[in-house]
Design a protein around this motif. Structure first.
Motif, short mmCIF file in Angstrom:
data_model
loop_
_atom_site.label_atom_id
_atom_site.label_comp_id
_atom_site.label_asym_id
_atom_site.label_seq_id
_atom_site.Cartn_x
_atom_site.Cartn_y
_atom_site.Cartn_z
N ILE A 1 10.10 -3.84 -18.81
CA ILE A 1 8.69 -3.56 -19.12
C ILE A 1 7.77 -3.97 -17.98
CG2 ILE A 1 8.99 -3.74 -21.62
CD1 ILE A 1 7.76 -6.55 -21.42
N PHE A 2 8.23 -4.86 -17.11
CA PHE A 2 7.40 -5.29 -15.98
C PHE A 2 7.42 -4.27 -14.84
CE2 PHE A 2 8.51 -9.27 -18.10
CZ PHE A 2 7.25 -9.79 -18.28
N PHE A 3 8.41 -3.40 -14.83
CA PHE A 3 8.57 -2.41 -13.77
C PHE A 3 8.05 -1.07 -14.26
CE2 PHE A 3 11.63 -5.68 -12.81
CZ PHE A 3 11.49 -5.83 -11.46
N ARG A 4 6.77 -0.86 -14.11
CA ARG A 4 6.15 0.39 -14.54
C ARG A 4 6.22 1.45 -13.45
NH1 ARG A 4 1.37 -2.89 -16.64
NH2 ARG A 4 2.21 -3.69 -18.57
N CYS A 5 6.87 1.15 -12.37
CA CYS A 5 6.92 2.08 -11.25
C CYS A 5 7.84 3.25 -11.57
CB CYS A 5 7.38 1.37 -9.98
SG CYS A 5 8.93 0.47 -10.15
N ASP B 1 -4.70 5.11 0.36
CA ASP B 1 -3.66 4.12 0.11
C ASP B 1 -4.02 3.32 -1.12
OD1 ASP B 1 -2.22 4.88 2.34
OD2 ASP B 1 -3.17 3.41 3.64
N GLU B 2 -3.05 3.18 -2.02
CA GLU B 2 -3.26 2.43 -3.25
C GLU B 2 -2.38 1.18 -3.23
OE1 GLU B 2 -3.65 3.97 -7.67
OE2 GLU B 2 -1.56 3.95 -7.03
N PHE B 3 -2.97 0.04 -3.51
CA PHE B 3 -2.24 -1.23 -3.56
C PHE B 3 -1.50 -1.25 -4.89
CE2 PHE B 3 -2.05 -6.00 -3.63
CZ PHE B 3 -1.29 -6.12 -2.48
N SER B 4 -0.18 -1.14 -4.84
CA SER B 4 0.58 -0.90 -6.05
C SER B 4 1.90 -1.65 -6.06
CB SER B 4 0.84 0.61 -6.16
OG SER B 4 1.72 0.90 -7.19
N THR B 5 2.47 -1.80 -7.27
CA THR B 5 3.82 -2.35 -7.40
C THR B 5 4.87 -1.25 -7.33
OG1 THR B 5 3.69 -2.20 -9.80
CG2 THR B 5 3.07 -4.30 -8.81
N TYR C 1 0.85 -1.18 0.00
CA TYR C 1 0.00 0.00 0.00
C TYR C 1 0.88 1.24 0.00
CZ TYR C 1 -4.06 -2.87 0.80
OH TYR C 1 -5.07 -3.79 0.65
N VAL C 2 0.65 2.09 -1.00
CA VAL C 2 1.43 3.31 -1.17
C VAL C 2 0.50 4.50 -0.94
CG1 VAL C 2 2.83 4.64 -2.79
CG2 VAL C 2 2.89 2.14 -2.86
N PRO C 3 0.87 5.41 -0.03
CA PRO C 3 0.00 6.58 0.20
C PRO C 3 -0.02 7.50 -1.02
CG PRO C 3 2.01 6.73 1.51
CD PRO C 3 2.04 5.42 0.83
N LYS C 4 -1.21 7.99 -1.34
CA LYS C 4 -1.38 8.84 -2.51
C LYS C 4 -2.32 9.97 -2.14
CE LYS C 4 -1.89 8.12 -7.42
NZ LYS C 4 -2.22 7.20 -8.48
N SER C 5 -2.05 11.15 -2.64
CA SER C 5 -2.89 12.31 -2.39
C SER C 5 -3.12 13.03 -3.71
CB SER C 5 -2.22 13.24 -1.38
OG SER C 5 -3.05 14.33 -1.09
#
Length: 148
Positions: free
Chosen positions: A130-134, A93-97, A58-62
């Motif tokens: 390509i798998f790491f879009r972060c 919170d967004e569940f993200s890679t 979970y990554v905090p996002k605003s």
């Protein structure tokens, strides 16, 4: 100058993960430099990780939204005058890679692509990117907590 083979054994000793059967065949390969060794280790590790799936957290996002999601940040909404645009600043919170660990792996792959490694290893690293879009975050290394 330390032979590259010795660096592999030092890494093996330091990281018990390199003792698994997946990495055993790396001990018999000849590497021209340490970047080549790191690329081989990363190649095995990332391919194994991709088979299991990238780590998510979970990554905090605003951001400014037209519908409520998460917690409403009233003071920030007033400061940015988002309410005049019929929007509000929400923190959720967004569940993200897009985690610090995945950012570090992506940064390491990109650094290895610039290094002096063979074309086959470069092609393998390019196929992983390509798998790491972060997004890469320069502060990712500073935020990590050491684990023992």
């Amino acid at each position: 100058m330390i032979p590259v083979q010795n660096i592999y054994y030092m890494l093996s000793y330091a990281f018990q993960a390199l003792q698994t059967q997946t990495y055993k065949n790396l001990a018999t390969e000849n590497f021209h430099n340490t970047a080549e060794l790191c690329a081989a280790i990363l190649d095995k590790g990332v391919s194994t990780q991709l088979k299991r799936g990238l780590g998510r957290d979970y990554v905090p996002k605003s951001e400014s939204l037209s519908t409520l999601q998460g917690k409403l940040n009233i003071s920030q909404s007033i400061k940015t005058q988002a309410l005049l645009k019929k929007q509000m600043i929400c923190t959720y919170d967004e569940f993200s890679t897009n985690t610090p660990f995945n950012q570090i792996i992506k940064s390491t792959i990109l650094l290895l692509l610039k290094a002096n490694i063979t074309n086959t290893r470069k092609k393998s690293a390019e196929s992983f990117i390509i798998f790491f879009r972060c997004r890469r975050n320069r502060l990712a290394f500073r935020k990590l907590e050491p684990t023992l």
